[in-house]
Write an enzyme that holds these catalytic residues in place. Structure first.
Site, PDB file in Angstrom:
ATOM      1  N   GLU A   1       0.869  -1.211   0.115  1.00 42.36           N
ATOM      2  CA  GLU A   1      -0.029  -0.045  -0.016  1.00 42.36           C
ATOM      3  C   GLU A   1       0.899   1.316  -0.044  1.00 42.36           C
ATOM      4  O   GLU A   1       0.509   2.295   0.613  1.00 42.36           O
ATOM      5  CB  GLU A   1      -1.049   0.105   1.196  1.00 42.36           C
TER       6      GLU A   1
ATOM      7  N   HIS B   1      -1.627  -0.886  10.087  1.00 38.01           N
ATOM      8  CA  HIS B   1      -1.054  -2.179  10.354  1.00 38.01           C
ATOM      9  C   HIS B   1       0.206  -1.785  10.883  1.00 38.01           C
ATOM     10  O   HIS B   1       0.996  -0.955  10.758  1.00 38.01           O
ATOM     11  CB  HIS B   1      -0.938  -2.934   9.140  1.00 38.01           C
TER      12      HIS B   1
END
Length: 503
Positions: free
Chosen positions: A59, A328
């Protein structure tokens, strides 16, 4: 930094490799404080102790963010590759201390649906970022960095489970080929799966690699503590029902949905944080939703390498914004050359042999351990080396279910196109006898938007779904072949005809 021991045979032998994987949550226009957070991630990687050797990022969608991280880490990770894929990119990047000799981007053949534009998986072109890195002593390390399709519903009712399973199969095939070439294999990424789930077992068994966290801590969680399988595991292992923040990170490796991560707080708490009103999270606070979705896989165990350390990393916050660096946390592992060749414990081999005859515990959600010795299934099972016929039959049933769904979607799309075409013609004919101009305008408007939506449905049904069905056919053949090699029925091309996929 990897230590090096000068010898006569290998003047620069690498005896340890520090590896890190991190989902950066760098969605352009969507992720809040994207530039500030990714810039700080670069700073933290540069200052990380011990110095890193291989880093996989997910990402990291924009090239500018990649360049920002590269600028911060260039002194310790001088080599890097940003991978281009799809309409909006693949979001993958690999950084390395050593030169990247070869690289490629393998796009997944099944990756969401174009009509689900609000999810974006199909448009971003997810796949596997591949890089071959040669160590100073001549050893080849092949790195595979990926981000599998997100689960938007709970398994086994997730409508994308077939896509994620096919993706797990594809990356496992790539890693197995690299291992067969004699390379050290490192698999990194956000796999969007929990330990011992269907995809997890598939990756380990098909690729011949091992989850480094379960090598070190085989009794760690198999999901969030609120999930029934993990609740059952804790009950049988006589553990507390809900882990606290410290246990969640240190013992279970939870990287996602942690109460410690500010992006998992509710909106009211996030607004308060933006105003400077922080919330204190203690190490003893319960962490019921945290789970492990980010992994490092390695194939060197028992081949002269061992896992020296593994931990959750980058849990700290941004120094000024006070938010977490990403939604995350990262995973860091150190693998070392072992002085003696290690082997997998006999009790693990025995359990792997058991899987040849019964692998039903690898269900479409998470492992079901209700009918077996729990200590043997969890504590002794570091990794899942082999699977039996039932595992492949489960995949084939999944493919068959999804195939029927897509054939129905294809018919509906084509029928929608035909219906709107006739409707459009009818509207234009009706305009001739329209009593008022505004009625004619409404009819033309209805005809225009109708034929537009019908054409889109027809293109998706006729072209995209057809492509998807052919990709599924390839996937099914590979699974049937694996089932045959595992002792199942022989392949018969007469019984596997493409016309069956479209009737």
């Amino acid at each position: 930094m990897a230590l090096q021991v000068p010898t006569a045979d290998r003047p620069s032998e690498v005896i340890s490799i520090n590896i890190l994987t991190h989902n950066c949550w760098g969605l352009k226009f969507i992720s809040k404080y994207r530039k500030e957070r990714l810039s700080e991630i670069g700073n933290r990687l540069a200052a990380y102790t011990p110095q890193l050797d291989i880093v996989g990022l997910q990402e990291c969608w924009t090239y500018d963010d990649y360049l920002s991280i590269r600028e911060s880490t260039r002194s310790i990770l001088p080599y890097g590759k940003f991978y281009h894929s799809g309409i909006f990119g693949g979001g993958l990047a690999i950084l390395s201390r050593w030169p990247i000799r070869e690289s490629s981007m393998h796009r997944y053949s099944l990756n969401g649906r174009p009509q689900a534009f609000f999810r974006g998986d199909w448009f971003v072109g997810k796949g596997v970022a591949c890089a071959k890195i040669q160590l100073p002593d001549g050893v080849n390390v092949e790195v595979f960095n990926t981000h599998l399709h997100a689960p938007y519903e709970k398994e086994p009712n997730d409508s994308y489970i077939c896509h994620r399973t096919a993706q797990a199969w594809e990356i496992a095939r790539l890693m197995r080929a690299a291992s067969d070439r004699g390379s050290l294999v490192v698999g990194l990424g956000d796999f969007n799966m929990v330990p011992l789930s269907f995809a997890h077992v598939l990756v380990e068994s098909r690729a011949g690699i091992q989850d480094v966290w379960r090598i070190v801590k085989p009794a760690s969680s198999i999901g969030a503590s609120i999930d029934p399988p993990e609740t059952e595991r804790r009950k049988r292992m006589n553990e507390e029902k809900t882990p606290n923040v410290d246990t969640s990170l240190q013992e279970h490796g939870h990287t996602c949905d942690s109460v410690l991560n500010t992006w998992r707080w509710d909106k009211a708490e996030q607004k308060q944080l933006a105003k400077g009103h922080d919330r204190e999270v203690l190490a003893t606070d319960a962490d019921p939703k945290a789970k492990r979705l980010d992994y490092i896989f390695f194939n060197g165990i028992g081949k002269g390498w061992k896992v020296a350390d593994v931990k959750v990393a980058l849990t700290e916050r941004h120094p000024t914004l006070r938010c977490s660096l990403s939604d995350h946390f990262a995973v860091h592992a150190t693998v070392e050359r072992s002085s003696t060749r290690t082997t997998i414990p006999a009790r693990v081999e025995a359990h792997a042999a058991l899987n040849d005859t019964d692998s039903r515990h690898a269900s479409l959600e998470v492992a079901d351990f209700s009918d077996r010795d729990f200590d043997k299934a969890i504590s002794a099972q570091q990794t899942q080396g082999r699977v039996g016929q039932d595992f492949y039959k489960d995949i084939l049933r999944m493919v068959e279910t999804y195939k029927l769904r897509e054939r129905r979607q294809r018919r509906n799309g084509l029928l929608h196109f035909v219906g709107t075409a006739f409707t459009s013609i009818g509207c234009f004919v009706a305009v001739w006898w329209s009593p008022r101009n505004y009625v004619a305008f409404i009819l033309i408007l209805l005809s225009t938007f109708g034929i537009m939506s019908g054409t889109l449905s027809g293109l998706i049904g006729g072209l995209f779904v057809g492509t998807e069905l052919r990709a599924l056919a390839e996937f099914e053949w590979e699974v049937r072949n694996a089932l045959y090699l595992a002792g199942g029925p022989s392949l018969d091309d007469r019984s596997f005809q493409m016309k069956d996929w479209y009737d």
